[in-house]
Write an enzyme that holds these catalytic residues in place. Structure first.
Site, mmCIF file in Angstrom:
data_model
loop_
_atom_site.group_PDB
_atom_site.id
_atom_site.type_symbol
_atom_site.label_atom_id
_atom_site.label_comp_id
_atom_site.label_asym_id
_atom_site.label_seq_id
_atom_site.Cartn_x
_atom_site.Cartn_y
_atom_site.Cartn_z
ATOM 1 N N ASP A 116 0.734 5.165 1.896
ATOM 2 C CA ASP A 116 0.026 5.804 2.996
ATOM 3 C C ASP A 116 -0.786 6.979 2.454
ATOM 4 O OD1 ASP A 116 1.200 3.952 4.648
ATOM 5 O OD2 ASP A 116 2.756 5.304 5.390
ATOM 6 N N ARG A 150 6.539 -9.098 15.949
ATOM 7 C CA ARG A 150 7.142 -7.811 15.591
ATOM 8 C C ARG A 150 6.194 -6.665 15.941
ATOM 9 N NH1 ARG A 150 6.760 -4.796 10.505
ATOM 10 N NH2 ARG A 150 8.443 -3.272 10.511
ATOM 11 N N HIS A 174 4.783 0.228 -0.049
ATOM 12 C CA HIS A 174 5.490 -0.601 0.928
ATOM 13 C C HIS A 174 4.565 -1.669 1.485
ATOM 14 C CE1 HIS A 174 3.732 2.876 2.973
ATOM 15 N NE2 HIS A 174 3.598 2.125 4.052
ATOM 16 N N HIS A 195 0.836 -1.202 0.000
ATOM 17 C CA HIS A 195 0.000 0.000 0.000
ATOM 18 C C HIS A 195 0.872 1.253 0.000
ATOM 19 C CE1 HIS A 195 1.144 -0.394 4.225
ATOM 20 N NE2 HIS A 195 0.930 0.894 4.323
HETATM 21 C C1 OGA Z 1 1.614 1.360 8.108
HETATM 22 C C2 OGA Z 1 2.832 0.646 7.691
HETATM 23 C C3 OGA Z 1 4.707 -0.743 8.224
HETATM 24 C C4 OGA Z 1 5.294 -1.534 9.341
HETATM 25 O O1 OGA Z 1 1.236 1.248 9.301
HETATM 26 O O2 OGA Z 1 1.014 2.046 7.247
HETATM 27 O O3 OGA Z 1 3.170 0.692 6.544
HETATM 28 O O4 OGA Z 1 6.441 -1.930 9.193
HETATM 29 N N1 OGA Z 1 3.523 -0.070 8.600
HETATM 30 O O5 OGA Z 1 4.602 -1.769 10.343
HETATM 31 NI NI NI Z 2 2.092 2.184 5.478
#
Ligand code: OGA
Ligand code: NI
Length: 177
Positions: free
Chosen positions: A63, A127, A117, A61
């Protein structure tokens, strides 16, 4: 979390200001439109996932905000697209990850790109990450800072609605168009 949010909120404003200045715009736009009440912190927890296939912690996605400040722990799993390939963003305990969001891409007229990402899971380790989203109020209109504009102007409310509709309709976010 509270001291963290307070610190990254100031950092996010500073970064937005610097990025705007780099484009030749000394702008109070981010300070006026992104208030503490419209920004938010998301706490992500990714449980271990022993299935070794394409099970995402978070789907690919971009942001939907101006910019995101992410703190990840040392487990790793964040990946981004660079030159058409997924690459891992190696955890660094001394560093935060800054993502440009869709709104900054639109405001900067494509000078800054909202990076795609995702988060992949770890087979045995849990995690955690914390993401701060620099968001304007729903009424804020996002208009390109230079002409000719790549995108038509739109309100954040309009954009959020479109994202929700797209996710319901297609199962994913279509993003800027
Ligand atoms: C998000 C995101 C990435 C992560 O919360 O939008 O991309 O590593 N998180 O948690
Ligand atoms: Ni994100």
């Amino acid at each position: 979390m509270e001291p963290f949010a307070t610190k990254v909120a100031i950092l996010a404003q500073k970064l937005a200001e610097i990025l705007a200045e780099k484009l030749g715009h000394k702008s109070s736009f981010f300070q006026e439109s992104c208030l503490p009440s419209t920004c938010y912190l998301r706490l992500n927890r990714y449980p271990p996932c022993p299935i070794p296939s394409d099970i995402y912690g978070l789907m690919p996605h971009t942001d939907s905000d101006f910019l995101t400040i992410l703190h990840q722990d040392q487990v790793g799993g964040l990946q981004l697209v660079k030159d058409g390939q997924w690459i891992a963003v190696k955890p660094n305990p001394e560093a935060l990850v800054i993502n440009i969001g869709d709104l900054f891409q639109a405001w900067s007229n494509d000078c800054y790109k909202s990076v795609k990402h995702r988060a992949v899971t770890h087979p045995t380790k849990e995690r955690f990450s914390a993401a701060y989203f620099l968001c304007p109020s729903y009424e804020t209109v996002i208009e390109s800072c230079s002409m000719p504009s790549v995108y038509r102007k739109f309100s954040f409310r309009e954009y959020r609605q479109k994202v929700q509709e797209d996710v319901q309709l297609h199962g994913y976010k279509v993003g800027l168009s």
